[in-house]
Design a protein around this motif. Sequence first.
Motif, PDB file in Angstrom:
ATOM      1  N   SER A 121       9.878 -25.087  21.684  1.00 32.97           N
ATOM      2  CA  SER A 121      10.401 -26.071  20.736  1.00 32.97           C
ATOM      3  C   SER A 121       9.736 -27.434  20.906  1.00 32.97           C
ATOM      4  N   GLU A 122       9.375 -27.768  22.130  1.00 34.77           N
ATOM      5  CA  GLU A 122       8.764 -29.076  22.380  1.00 34.77           C
ATOM      6  C   GLU A 122       7.416 -29.225  21.678  1.00 34.77           C
ATOM      7  N   HIS A 123       6.777 -28.105  21.340  1.00 33.26           N
ATOM      8  CA  HIS A 123       5.475 -28.156  20.675  1.00 33.26           C
ATOM      9  C   HIS A 123       5.575 -28.009  19.160  1.00 33.26           C
ATOM     10  N   ALA A 124       6.778 -27.853  18.642  1.00 32.02           N
ATOM     11  CA  ALA A 124       6.943 -27.517  17.230  1.00 32.02           C
ATOM     12  C   ALA A 124       6.215 -28.480  16.300  1.00 32.02           C
ATOM     13  N   HIS A 125       6.248 -29.768  16.610  1.00 32.86           N
ATOM     14  CA  HIS A 125       5.638 -30.751  15.720  1.00 32.86           C
ATOM     15  C   HIS A 125       4.367 -31.356  16.301  1.00 32.86           C
ATOM     16  N   SER A 126       3.785 -30.671  17.259  1.00 27.28           N
ATOM     17  CA  SER A 126       2.498 -31.087  17.812  1.00 27.28           C
ATOM     18  C   SER A 126       1.367 -30.583  16.927  1.00 27.28           C
ATOM     19  N   ARG A 127       0.298 -31.351  16.840  1.00 26.70           N
ATOM     20  CA  ARG A 127      -0.899 -30.850  16.163  1.00 26.70           C
ATOM     21  C   ARG A 127      -1.339 -29.560  16.853  1.00 26.70           C
ATOM     22  N   ASP A 129      -4.211 -28.462  17.524  1.00 28.71           N
ATOM     23  CA  ASP A 129      -5.256 -28.626  18.530  1.00 28.71           C
ATOM     24  C   ASP A 129      -4.741 -29.291  19.801  1.00 28.71           C
ATOM     25  N   ALA A 130      -3.479 -29.786  19.785  1.00 27.52           N
ATOM     26  CA  ALA A 130      -2.882 -30.378  20.978  1.00 27.52           C
ATOM     27  C   ALA A 130      -2.037 -29.375  21.756  1.00 27.52           C
ATOM     28  N   VAL A 131      -1.808 -28.214  21.179  1.00 25.93           N
ATOM     29  CA  VAL A 131      -1.045 -27.167  21.866  1.00 25.93           C
ATOM     30  C   VAL A 131      -1.929 -26.558  22.955  1.00 25.93           C
ATOM     31  N   PRO A 132      -1.399 -26.317  24.152  1.00 25.04           N
ATOM     32  CA  PRO A 132      -2.213 -25.713  25.216  1.00 25.04           C
ATOM     33  C   PRO A 132      -2.912 -24.453  24.725  1.00 25.04           C
ATOM     34  N   PRO A 133      -4.213 -24.313  25.005  1.00 17.00           N
ATOM     35  CA  PRO A 133      -4.988 -23.183  24.485  1.00 17.00           C
ATOM     36  C   PRO A 133      -4.385 -21.813  24.768  1.00 17.00           C
ATOM     37  N   ASP A 134      -3.847 -21.612  25.981  1.00 13.45           N
ATOM     38  CA  ASP A 134      -3.281 -20.303  26.288  1.00 13.45           C
ATOM     39  C   ASP A 134      -2.068 -20.010  25.419  1.00 13.45           C
ATOM     40  N   VAL A 135      -1.313 -21.078  25.068  1.00 13.23           N
ATOM     41  CA  VAL A 135      -0.151 -20.911  24.198  1.00 13.23           C
ATOM     42  C   VAL A 135      -0.587 -20.574  22.782  1.00 13.23           C
ATOM     43  N   ARG A 136      -1.571 -21.291  22.260  1.00 16.69           N
ATOM     44  CA  ARG A 136      -1.987 -21.047  20.876  1.00 16.69           C
ATOM     45  C   ARG A 136      -2.563 -19.639  20.720  1.00 16.69           C
ATOM     46  N   ILE A 137      -3.327 -19.178  21.723  1.00 18.40           N
ATOM     47  CA  ILE A 137      -3.878 -17.827  21.639  1.00 18.40           C
ATOM     48  C   ILE A 137      -2.756 -16.796  21.659  1.00 18.40           C
ATOM     49  N   ARG A 138      -1.789 -16.997  22.559  1.00 17.97           N
ATOM     50  CA  ARG A 138      -0.671 -16.047  22.655  1.00 17.97           C
ATOM     51  C   ARG A 138       0.105 -15.975  21.348  1.00 17.97           C
ATOM     52  N   LEU A 139       0.378 -17.126  20.741  1.00 17.66           N
ATOM     53  CA  LEU A 139       1.138 -17.138  19.492  1.00 17.66           C
ATOM     54  C   LEU A 139       0.361 -16.489  18.357  1.00 17.66           C
ATOM     55  N   LEU A 140      -0.934 -16.776  18.250  1.00 17.71           N
ATOM     56  CA  LEU A 140      -1.728 -16.195  17.163  1.00 17.71           C
ATOM     57  C   LEU A 140      -1.826 -14.675  17.302  1.00 17.71           C
ATOM     58  N   VAL A 141      -1.950 -14.196  18.529  1.00 19.37           N
ATOM     59  CA  VAL A 141      -1.989 -12.745  18.743  1.00 19.37           C
ATOM     60  C   VAL A 141      -0.656 -12.124  18.352  1.00 19.37           C
ATOM     61  N   GLU A 142       0.436 -12.717  18.796  1.00 18.53           N
ATOM     62  CA  GLU A 142       1.755 -12.162  18.510  1.00 18.53           C
ATOM     63  C   GLU A 142       2.055 -12.199  17.009  1.00 18.53           C
ATOM     64  N   LEU A 143       1.710 -13.292  16.354  1.00 18.31           N
ATOM     65  CA  LEU A 143       1.960 -13.411  14.913  1.00 18.31           C
ATOM     66  C   LEU A 143       1.123 -12.414  14.118  1.00 18.31           C
ATOM     67  N   ALA A 144      -0.121 -12.204  14.536  1.00 13.96           N
ATOM     68  CA  ALA A 144      -0.968 -11.224  13.852  1.00 13.96           C
ATOM     69  C   ALA A 144      -0.419  -9.816  14.019  1.00 13.96           C
ATOM     70  N   ALA A 145       0.072  -9.511  15.220  1.00 11.65           N
ATOM     71  CA  ALA A 145       0.625  -8.175  15.481  1.00 11.65           C
ATOM     72  C   ALA A 145       1.914  -7.937  14.711  1.00 11.65           C
ATOM     73  N   MET A 146       2.594  -9.011  14.309  1.00 13.61           N
ATOM     74  CA  MET A 146       3.836  -8.892  13.545  1.00 13.61           C
ATOM     75  C   MET A 146       3.609  -8.519  12.081  1.00 13.61           C
ATOM     76  N   ARG A 147       2.386  -8.702  11.590  1.00 13.08           N
ATOM     77  CA  ARG A 147       2.142  -8.479  10.160  1.00 13.08           C
ATOM     78  C   ARG A 147       2.465  -7.042   9.776  1.00 13.08           C
ATOM     79  N   ARG A 148       3.132  -6.903   8.670  1.00 18.12           N
ATOM     80  CA  ARG A 148       3.531  -5.564   8.214  1.00 18.12           C
ATOM     81  C   ARG A 148       2.288  -4.716   7.935  1.00 18.12           C
ATOM     82  N   GLY A 149       2.294  -3.522   8.518  1.00 20.24           N
ATOM     83  CA  GLY A 149       1.211  -2.575   8.283  1.00 20.24           C
ATOM     84  C   GLY A 149       0.018  -2.724   9.192  1.00 20.24           C
ATOM     85  N   VAL A 150      -0.076  -3.804   9.957  1.00 23.34           N
ATOM     86  CA  VAL A 150      -1.238  -4.022  10.821  1.00 23.34           C
ATOM     87  C   VAL A 150      -1.187  -3.070  12.014  1.00 23.34           C
TER      88      VAL A 150
END
Length: 243
Positions: A121-127, A129-150
């Motif tokens: 939650s503390e990063h919700a309104h952060s740019r 590019d300001a989110v820690p790289p390991d966090v942004r990668i983890r979120l993008l992977v998880e969000l991509a895996a959530m896509r229906r049919g992927v």
Amino acid sequence: MEIQAQRVGVDGAQGTLLRPTSLVVRSGEVALVSGEPGQGHTALALALSGRMRPSSGTVLLNGKEDPRRLRRKVAVVDAPGVSAPEDALDLAFVVREEMGLGGHRASRRTVATWLAERDLSEHAHSRFDAVPPDVRIRLLVELAAMRRGVRALVLDCPDRHGTDPRAWWALARQQAEQGLAVVVLCSPPAAALLRVPTARLGQHEQPAPITVRSPESPPDDRPTGRPDGAHPSPTMTLPMEKS
């Protein structure tokens, strides 16, 4: 599910983007592919996902050429200039956009809850590019895996963010544990740190991908995530390779 690249090459207006490359990856497997900058990481990612037509060779899905179905089944994660979010966007907006793209409800409340469940939650309104790289990668992977049919993910050079390769390699393995086919593209130095079999851009004879779960996998059309972002528990927990 099986994705097979047979001597896939891509030419651009200024010359060769990707020299002919062969690769096979199946559900429950993760393949690591390395190459120097400019050797065609993103071109291969787009070809494997049916978003770029190869200039030579073919990409097969379960033994057939089917670019339209590949586009539905394969998500390209964090490709520079293609699927990587704009740096100036805030994290909550990126999550909302990715959820909507994946066919899930994406209200502000849903996004806030999703981030809170991950202690972000503390990063919700952060740019972004300001989110820690390991966090942004983890979120993008998880969000991509959530896509229906992927049913497959292609991670495009997560090492460019400067994180420990073992962190994003563990993410890739976790998604393979849950039945997805996963391809990770990276640089030779990052691959060397992982000490695992590594395919190379521009080569035909490639090592077999790493199997991290049994060949049994869910039907291709089964949704991979729920609107709240929850995933089934992994079938097993595997340790990362020691460097």
